[in-house]
Structures are given as C-alpha cells and as structure tokens.
Design a protein around this motif. Structure first.
Motif, PDB file in Angstrom:
ATOM      1  N   UNK C  21       0.817  -1.180  -0.011  1.00 51.26           N
ATOM      2  CA  UNK C  21      -0.160  -0.013  -0.019  1.00 51.26           C
ATOM      3  C   UNK C  21       0.937   1.283  -0.046  1.00 51.26           C
ATOM      4  N   UNK C  22       1.884   1.226   0.979  1.00 47.54           N
ATOM      5  CA  UNK C  22       2.776   2.553   0.866  1.00 47.54           C
ATOM      6  C   UNK C  22       3.543   2.483  -0.303  1.00 47.54           C
ATOM      7  N   UNK C  23       3.807   1.643  -0.998  1.00 49.70           N
ATOM      8  CA  UNK C  23       4.648   1.662  -2.237  1.00 49.70           C
ATOM      9  C   UNK C  23       3.933   2.338  -3.277  1.00 49.70           C
ATOM     10  N   UNK C  24       2.729   1.797  -3.339  1.00 49.73           N
ATOM     11  CA  UNK C  24       1.630   2.074  -4.390  1.00 49.73           C
ATOM     12  C   UNK C  24       1.401   3.864  -4.130  1.00 49.73           C
ATOM     13  N   UNK C  25       1.258   4.189  -2.933  1.00 52.85           N
ATOM     14  CA  UNK C  25       0.975   5.619  -2.561  1.00 52.85           C
ATOM     15  C   UNK C  25       2.083   6.296  -2.868  1.00 52.85           C
ATOM     16  N   UNK C  26       3.271   5.847  -2.707  1.00 56.88           N
ATOM     17  CA  UNK C  26       4.326   6.748  -3.226  1.00 56.88           C
ATOM     18  C   UNK C  26       4.213   7.007  -4.725  1.00 56.88           C
ATOM     19  N   UNK C  39       9.773   9.501   7.936  1.00 59.22           N
ATOM     20  CA  UNK C  39      10.866   9.496   9.075  1.00 59.22           C
ATOM     21  C   UNK C  39      12.100   9.075   8.383  1.00 59.22           C
ATOM     22  N   UNK C  40      12.201   8.793   7.269  1.00 60.67           N
ATOM     23  CA  UNK C  40      13.299   8.196   6.470  1.00 60.67           C
ATOM     24  C   UNK C  40      13.965   6.945   6.609  1.00 60.67           C
ATOM     25  N   UNK C  41      13.306   5.981   7.397  1.00 58.70           N
ATOM     26  CA  UNK C  41      13.914   4.703   7.882  1.00 58.70           C
ATOM     27  C   UNK C  41      13.305   3.485   6.887  1.00 58.70           C
ATOM     28  N   UNK C  42      13.137   2.435   7.674  1.00 57.99           N
ATOM     29  CA  UNK C  42      12.945   1.263   7.064  1.00 57.99           C
ATOM     30  C   UNK C  42      11.148   1.142   7.081  1.00 57.99           C
ATOM     31  N   UNK C  43      10.786  -0.339   6.628  1.00 53.53           N
ATOM     32  CA  UNK C  43       9.260  -0.280   6.431  1.00 53.53           C
ATOM     33  C   UNK C  43       8.459   0.566   5.717  1.00 53.53           C
ATOM     34  N   UNK C  44       7.649   0.885   6.291  1.00 54.22           N
ATOM     35  CA  UNK C  44       6.344   2.006   5.491  1.00 54.22           C
ATOM     36  C   UNK C  44       7.410   3.043   4.894  1.00 54.22           C
ATOM     37  N   UNK C  45       8.231   3.488   5.691  1.00 50.44           N
ATOM     38  CA  UNK C  45       8.960   4.780   5.173  1.00 50.44           C
ATOM     39  C   UNK C  45       9.761   4.213   3.894  1.00 50.44           C
ATOM     40  N   UNK C  46      10.439   3.346   3.930  1.00 46.24           N
ATOM     41  CA  UNK C  46      11.090   2.611   2.870  1.00 46.24           C
ATOM     42  C   UNK C  46      10.273   2.486   1.509  1.00 46.24           C
ATOM     43  N   UNK C  47       9.067   1.982   1.753  1.00 47.95           N
ATOM     44  CA  UNK C  47       8.275   1.434   0.794  1.00 47.95           C
ATOM     45  C   UNK C  47       7.508   2.781   0.165  1.00 47.95           C
TER      46      UNK C  47
END
Lengths: 146, 146, 146, 146
Positions: C21-26, C39-47
């Motif tokens: 979802x986050x990847x498509x949102x980007x 926040x610039x880090x991993x997980x949702x932020x990376x996606x």
C-alpha cells in the motif's frame, strides 16, 4: 528524588471528577515521598501540583515557553523549554511511571511516548489504549511504584 | 524556587582552577537559597552540583538521554530529554542568570542561546564574547542576582 | 512544493499488504506532483520513498540522527535532526495532510501530533482513533488533497 | 542530493555586501549542483534562496513554526519544526558544510553546533571563531566541497 509524570487535559473543570482525582493524586504522591512532573499549566496539571504542594511535595513543570511565565502557581521548578507541544516526550521520560487523567490529543501523544520509552502507564478516564492500565483511586498508583 | 544555570566543559580536571571555581560557586548559590540547573554530567557540571549538595542545595540536571542514567551523583532532579546536544538551550532558559566556566563549543552554544534569550551571562575563564561579563570569584555572582 | 506526510511501522515486511500500500501510495503521490515526507527509515518509510522515486518524485526524510546515515536508499533530502523519536512532530507538521499505514506507538505519537496540529489524517490498517479517516486504496488520498 | 547550510543574520539590508554575497553564493551552489538549506526566513536566508532559485537550484527551509507560513518566497521545501530558535542545530546538521555570513547570536549558536558536529565552517564577515575559515568570494566555497 523520584518523580511521577502526571499528564492530562488542560481544560478540565475544577469541579470535575478528573480534577479531584488529580488533586488527590498529588497529595498521595507527596505523602509517599514522590515528586510530581507535568506540563506545568492548567487543568489536570494544576490539580496535581496543588495537591502535592498542600502536602509539602515537590513539583516540576516542563514549560512550553522560554520564560515559563505560564506556569500554574503550584509549580516549584520551571524547566523552560521553548518547545511548545514538543516538550511532551520530556514530561513522560522524566517520571518513573506515568499517570494519565482525562485528556485529549496532547495526552494521547504523551501516552504514545511513554509507551515508546517502555514506561508503565496508568490511566483514569483517559484514552483506551491496550497497554494503559486503568485505575480507579489515586492510591492505586502506589502499587506500581514499589 | 529560583535557579541559576551553570555551564562549562565536561572534561575539566578535578584539580583545575575551573573545577574549584564551579565547586565553590555551587556552595555560594546553595547558601544563598538558589538552586542549580546544568547539563547534569561531568566536569563543571559535576563540580557545581557537588558544591551545592554539600550546602544542602537543590540541583537539576537537564539530561541528554531519555533515561538520565548518565547523571553525576549530585543531581537531585533528572529531567530526561532525549535531546542530546539539543538540550543546551533548555539549560540556559531555565536559570535566572547564566554562569559559564571554561568550556568548548557546547558551552559556546549555550552562551549564544543565553544571549538570544536576553539572559545576563557571567563568565570565568571561558569564551571571550562581548556581552559576557567576566567575574573572578564565585561570590561575584550574587551581585547579579539582586 | 507540497508534501504529504506518510507515517507507519518501521518493521513491516516487504511482502505485506501494508508495504504494498505504501509503495503504491508513493507512486500515486509522485504521479500527481506531490512530494513525500517521512521518518526516512525502513518499513513503510522505505516503501513510500521507493514508490515515489520510481515515478520521479521527491522524497524528504526527517532523520533521527545528526548524520542521517540511517536513511533508506530512496531518500533524496536528509534533514538531520539529532532528535531521535522527538522528530515525529516535525514529520507530520511538514506535510499538507498525513497518511498513516499500520504502525505502533511511534505512529500513534505522530497521529496525535497531526491531530494537535489540525491536520487531516487518513489511515490504512492503523490505530483506530475517532478523527482518523479510513481509506482502502492509495488513490483515495487524492480526494483529500484537492 | 547534497545540501550546503547557509546561516546568517535575518535583518541584513538588501543593499549590503553581505546580502549580495549570500545571493551570489546561492547562484554558485545551484550552478554546481548543490541544494541550499537554511532557516527559511529573511536577510541572508532570503538572499541565498533567491540566488539559488534564479539558477534553478533547490532550497530547503528549516522553519521555526508548525505552519511554515513565515517562509521567504524562495523556499521550495518547508520543514515545519515548531522549534523556534531550537531549530538551529538542524540547519547545520543537514548541510555537508556550513557557510556563515554576517549574523548575530543566532548565527553564533549555529556556528557552535556546526563545530560540535564536526562540520567545516566557512565565514564571510561573521563571528571571529578560531575554527571558522574566512572566505572572501562565494566561489571559494567550491574548494571545500570537493
């Protein structure tokens, strides 16, 4: 000296159950040798500081401005941050445990940071969050301070 | 309670003039009813807290971490900020006046913020900045607290 | 340039619905001319950063350290705060609206600050908070950006 | 993208040498592929952003408020901190190197933090601090970016 963080709404009425709870909590903490740390302003913050002072306790206010002139009259030590709402994490990091009474989004932010920091969080008529332990009487806090 | 901010180097030797000055300053402040606020760590911060405690004063440490476990043993109240070096402005905003003893860039940042905030800044063997008033004896601070 | 704040868990699996979802949102945000702040880090932020970069978008990371070396490889602009968890309010204050995806207490703190600051907060499989508007598809965010 | 931190007085006249220097510095940085990060307001901050934009560069403002509405018109990315003066360390931590132009105590606080963080600090008509390298022309900055 060990401090307990007390957080909650700034716009709670002085005649409310929540104000009364915070006031009595201040007394309980002072009688048992604990200081109070809070956001230093009105509502729940004023109530707990007032109760603590009436029993000779020590109160620390983590203030939003760089002058601290907005402190309620029961704050002994004004820590002037200039951080506004961003001071909230400091309030909860400074106490051994955290007690939340009523409150709105500011209190929710403080509960969140308390849980991020691994603190025990007790709550009275506040947000329903899984890790928050509900208590009904001010004295209940003592069990979690042992 | 009124506090005085004491800032200065964390790596000052215990046998140095500067450590001695800060230690005596802590005593002078405590004897005259003022609390001390500082960064809570070693060197000048330790010296002033030690002096203050030996005269029954109150000491507040604005700590860099969220646990405050790095506090020197003479800190009464640990305010745990999690801000690292960014806690420096809080140290100077919290005192009525600011006294700088020795110090490096951290102390320079604190002097800068004290001047931004319009505080009186006294200095002993510290950075030469126009608005900083040089003092030679710990007792000299009392004149600026009247 | 207008940015959208995207917040959420740092330990979300790359094969999860939430990461997707986050990847498509980007991608959706970049295609529609919006930058991303997180926040610039991993997980949702990376996606979300990965998705945004694949469509030529701009990504801003509000980093916890003073070096920013912990940034995920899809962050264009590293804002190095040194604030650790205390950077969370900056993430949400910087976006026009806020989208929360999954997440734990850090995300809850960000939702709280977003609501303190009066932002519209959209959520996908995240905390159930009254003022958070649930959305099911990344494209739903566009309706709230008009 | 690599950024350069530009710090300096907010009340510098548009007809001054310092404003001109910052404006030309913005152009030099943009032409050479560097973005600018600053405090986002008037004076030197405005000058460097204006110069950068005229050459198609990218400008990041670390803003004092949570709305960022005080940004000068040449700021592309507003990072809204709500930190007031306490945002200063973020400005210098975010750039690869730091250039100080004129300035008062706010600039002195930024120079201090830049040196705490181990950054190279270049200066034009600014505070005389041992570790600050004086430069005379905007192009001189390029030598320190290699």
């Amino acid at each position: 000296m060990e401090l307990v963080s007390v957080i909650g709404g700034s716009d709670v009425h002085r005649s409310s159950k929540e104000y009364r709870f915070a006031y009595e909590l201040g007394k309980v903490l002072a009688k048992n040798g604990y200081g109070v740390v809070c956001g230093g302003r009105t509502g729940i913050m004023e109530a707990v500081c007032k109760g603590a002072k009436e029993e000779g306790g020590l109160t620390v206010g983590i203030m939003p401005t760089i002058t601290g002139e907005e402190a309620n009259p029961y704050v002994d030590i004004r820590v002037n941050t200039g951080l506004g709402h961003m001071r909230n994490p400091i309030v909860v990091a400074t106490g051994k445990i955290v007690v939340a009474v009523a409150g709105n989004y500011g209190t929710l932010s403080e509960i969140s940071y308390a849980l991020i920091y691994g603190k025990t969080v007790l709550g009275y008529r506040t947000h329903k969050i899984d890790s928050v332990i509900e208590i009904n009487r001010p004295e209940d806090v003592l069990e979690y301070l042992k």
